[in-house]
Design an enzyme around this catalytic site. Structure first.
Site, PDB file in Angstrom:
ATOM      1  CG  ASP A  56     -61.427  -2.811  28.219  1.00 61.26           C
ATOM      2  OD1 ASP A  56     -62.113  -3.777  27.831  1.00 61.26           O
ATOM      3  OD2 ASP A  56     -60.701  -2.861  29.238  1.00 61.26           O
ATOM      4  CG  HIS A  57     -58.869  -5.585  25.885  1.00 58.13           C
ATOM      5  ND1 HIS A  57     -57.641  -5.827  26.439  1.00 58.13           N
ATOM      6  CD2 HIS A  57     -59.713  -5.323  26.915  1.00 58.13           C
ATOM      7  CE1 HIS A  57     -57.742  -5.727  27.758  1.00 58.13           C
ATOM      8  NE2 HIS A  57     -58.992  -5.424  28.070  1.00 58.13           N
ATOM      9  CG  HIS A 110     -61.590 -11.520  31.368  1.00 59.61           C
ATOM     10  ND1 HIS A 110     -62.067 -10.766  32.416  1.00 59.61           N
ATOM     11  CD2 HIS A 110     -61.504 -10.670  30.307  1.00 59.61           C
ATOM     12  CE1 HIS A 110     -62.263  -9.513  31.995  1.00 59.61           C
ATOM     13  NE2 HIS A 110     -61.934  -9.439  30.721  1.00 59.61           N
TER      14      HIS A 110
HETATM   15 FE    FE Z   1     -59.933  -4.895  29.884  1.00 57.90          FE
HETATM   16 ZN    ZN Z   2     -61.689  -7.773  29.298  1.00 52.76          ZN
END
Ligand code: FE
Ligand code: ZN
Length: 249
Positions: A56-57, A110
């Site tokens: 999603d990046h 993360h």
């Molecule tokens: Fe994300």
């Molecule tokens: Zn992420």
């Protein structure tokens, strides 16, 4: 330096950065909304920057690279997981485009090789630091993430934060359970709710505002320490407990 926010997917933000003679795309989740925004502005990107490898990046990387001939810049330590990576960077190398210096901060937690980009008084934090929140610890532990967040906290208070997702309102509901006596947080939540009700983004935030209101940066808060019964714990341990509670919220 001009910055445009591009909403993508359900709650992601990609960003367009433009200087006199360059244009960058940061964390393109997908191609279509990014291209639509570039078309509307009449901008052509020459670089695509990624803060970390998650789809999603990076989902728009290859299509945008093909269409614009842009070069992809991302964490060199994660070269195998960044689609189309051309230029690997880290904290030591930093990066530079057309005479503009970009500071690269390594912020693992993360993911194990996440980075943040600092450009002038702006920081693009990906999923490491959110408005009123922080990313989940998928590839790191609390001590590692606390070190990463501490690097971001060391930036000047006026630094604007452009993060990867619009999670602010939900983050704030959790924050109020951790530090209900924080008047700055209560006041901020009124503004956040009004912005969301009007369909406006809550980004950018600032480092100073996050330090006053984001429970993940407030391990030193006496109220939080008392609430968690961790008066004598390390900041990293307090942070870890707040993260743990958010995971189960
Ligand atoms: Fe994300
Ligand atoms: Zn992420």
């Amino acid at each position: 330096m001009q910055i445009e926010i591009v909403p993508c997917l359900s709650d992601n933000y990609a960003y367009l950065v433009r200087t006199e003679d360059h244009c960058l795309v940061i964390d393109p989740s997908e191609e279509a909304p990014v291209r639509a925004a570039l078309d509307r502005l009449g901008w052509r990107p020459d670089y695509i920057l990624n803060t970390h490898h998650h789809l999603d990046h990076t989902g728009g990387n290859l299509a945008l690279k093909r269409h614009y001939g842009a070069k992809i810049v991302g964490p060199g330590k994660d070269a195998a997981r960044i689609p189309g990576l051309d230029i690997g960077v880290d904290e030591a190398s930093g990066w530079e485009f057309g005479g503009h210096k970009v500071q690269v901060l390594e912020v693992p937690g993360h993911t194990r090789s996440g980075i943040a980009f600092v450009m002038d008084a702006n920081v693009f934090t990906g999923d490491t630091l959110f408005a009123l929140g922080c990313g989940r610890l998928f590839e790191g532990d609390a001590a590692m993430m606390w070190t990463s967040l501490s690097k971001l906290m060391a930036l000047p208070d006026a630094t604007r934060i452009y993060c990867g997702h619009e999670y602010t309102e939900a983050n704030g509901r959790f924050a109020l359970t951790i530090e209900p006596g924080n008047a700055a947080l209560t006041a901020r939540m009124i503004e956040v709710k009004a912005a969301r009700a009007a369909g406006r983004p809550t980004v950018p935030s600032t480092i100073g505002l996050e330090k006053r209101t984001n429970p993940f940066l407030r391990a030193a808060s006496p109220e939080i320490r008392k609430k968690l019964a961790m008066q004598n714990a390390t900041d990293a341990a307090v942070f870890g407990e707040v993260r743990h509670r958010k995971d189960n919220f």
